[in-house]
Design an enzyme around this catalytic site. Sequence first.
Site, PDB file in Angstrom:
ATOM      1  N   GLU A   1      16.382  27.455 -17.911  1.00 15.27           N
ATOM      2  CA  GLU A   1      15.908  27.424 -16.529  1.00 15.27           C
ATOM      3  C   GLU A   1      16.479  28.594 -15.719  1.00 15.27           C
ATOM      4  OE1 GLU A   1      14.755  23.148 -15.166  1.00 15.27           O
ATOM      5  OE2 GLU A   1      16.367  23.787 -13.853  1.00 15.27           O
TER       6      GLU A   1
ATOM      7  N   HIS B   1      18.847  21.328 -43.562  1.00 17.86           N
ATOM      8  CA  HIS B   1      17.837  20.752 -44.460  1.00 17.86           C
ATOM      9  C   HIS B   1      16.476  20.646 -43.777  1.00 17.86           C
ATOM     10  CE1 HIS B   1      20.866  19.652 -47.546  1.00 17.86           C
ATOM     11  NE2 HIS B   1      21.652  19.752 -46.477  1.00 17.86           N
TER      12      HIS B   1
ATOM     13  N   LYS C   1       3.944  19.861 -11.793  1.00 24.60           N
ATOM     14  CA  LYS C   1       3.991  18.777 -10.806  1.00 24.60           C
ATOM     15  C   LYS C   1       2.746  18.803  -9.924  1.00 24.60           C
ATOM     16  CE  LYS C   1       9.005  18.910 -10.296  1.00 24.60           C
ATOM     17  NZ  LYS C   1      10.098  19.203  -9.387  1.00 24.60           N
TER      18      LYS C   1
END
Length: 442
Positions: A287, A308, A422
């Site tokens: 961010e 793995h 948003k």
Amino acid sequence: MSIKLNTRFAEGFVKDHELEYIKPLARSAFEMIKSGVGQGNDFLGWLYLPHQYDREEFARIKLTAEKIKKSCDILVVIGIGGSYLGARAAIEFIKSPLYNDLNTDTPDIYFAGNTISAAALTELLTICDGKDICVNVISKSGTTTEPAIAFRVFRELLVKKYGVDGARERIFVTTDKACGTLKQFSDESGYETFIVPDNVGGRFSVLTAVGLLPIAAAGIDIDAMMQGASDAVKEMTRTNDLDKNDALKYAALRNILYRKGKTMEILVGYEPFQTMFNEWWKQLYGESEGKDQKGIYPSSVIFSTDLHSLGQYIQDGPRNLFETVLDIKDTGVEFEIPNDPANVDGLNFLSGKDLNEVNKAAMLGTLFAHVDGGVPNLIVEISDRTAYSFGELVYFFELACAVSGYLLGVNPFDQPGVEAYKKNMFALLGKAGYEKEPNAKL
Ligand code: PA5
């Protein structure tokens, strides 16, 4: 100081003249932060916070934590992004039933409001059934949708269970000192409130009430954590000489690597208790740096588990990545591998060895392998997983993040990109004022 940057496994990838070139730039980025003249300079409250925090509020946090410990089986911490990652990282990193003698009379801590998942919310409500609950809702803006939904649900639950007055004793709010719906509602309802300082952004807020209240409720020594951070401030703001300041050096090296096409950084741990610390780190760097079409993509793994799965890609895939390994010297837990006289599994070469020794061998083996495969590795060494060391670690990465942002030429303290989803979501859901969002009707 228990923290140290080991650059041995990056040396072949960074030339001396590259380091010389970056030195004045890193110094100047660092001085911009210290003198508060860079972009986003109204969000530098974290810089000296471990020296300058509000002692009165800190004492109230400790008292409230005691109250929470006495009155509930479960503490539900509601928040998203910087409003929950730090606390969760600290609790999982430091606390373990097997490790040291942390209080056992602490509530189980669950996190809510960091997703919009009906399944997750329902599961938590089921866990809470029949238990005594307290809630700490955390939102700096006081308007974020995810925690607001969860708070509505838990508030209703608490009022049903304990009545309005009883619920008031069990709801603790951490938010802005004056603004936002949450602050207004808390004042009207008489909830005890704690403050997210104006000049501290969410992802830099773990050492404020945002992180400290849940961490203290988990039985972790927040005095020690602040002491670790405070010692780190002294050490890491003392000099702008890259060779004597590891936070600065880490920022400079990752910037050099980025300029050479290493556009992805993987934070590597060898302990599952580091998983949420990795998440905190990814938010801090992602961010802060990912803007203006620039920035290192922060990723993470826990080895040997991920050797793995992602190990193949790291060893052999595109060479646009580097790793930063968090090497925790003492995990506080030993485990001796048993002997089997029949040696049916052929493992007796490990008999009697501490599992930590095997884990460290996996680490060293992987470091050599990845370097051979063309992946530079930086190592952040930390002596242990105590609250003190955690405080140091937080400050190290926060300071290095701010320097990294300025070196990259972005404002490390804003997050304009978070708003895009948003707006569309609100338009899709018909929230007043958002009807005209361009992509919402696709
Ligand atoms: O780091 C940040 O600023 C964000 O991740 C915020 O912490 C997150 O969006 C939550 O915001 P708020 O605390 O206002 O609810």
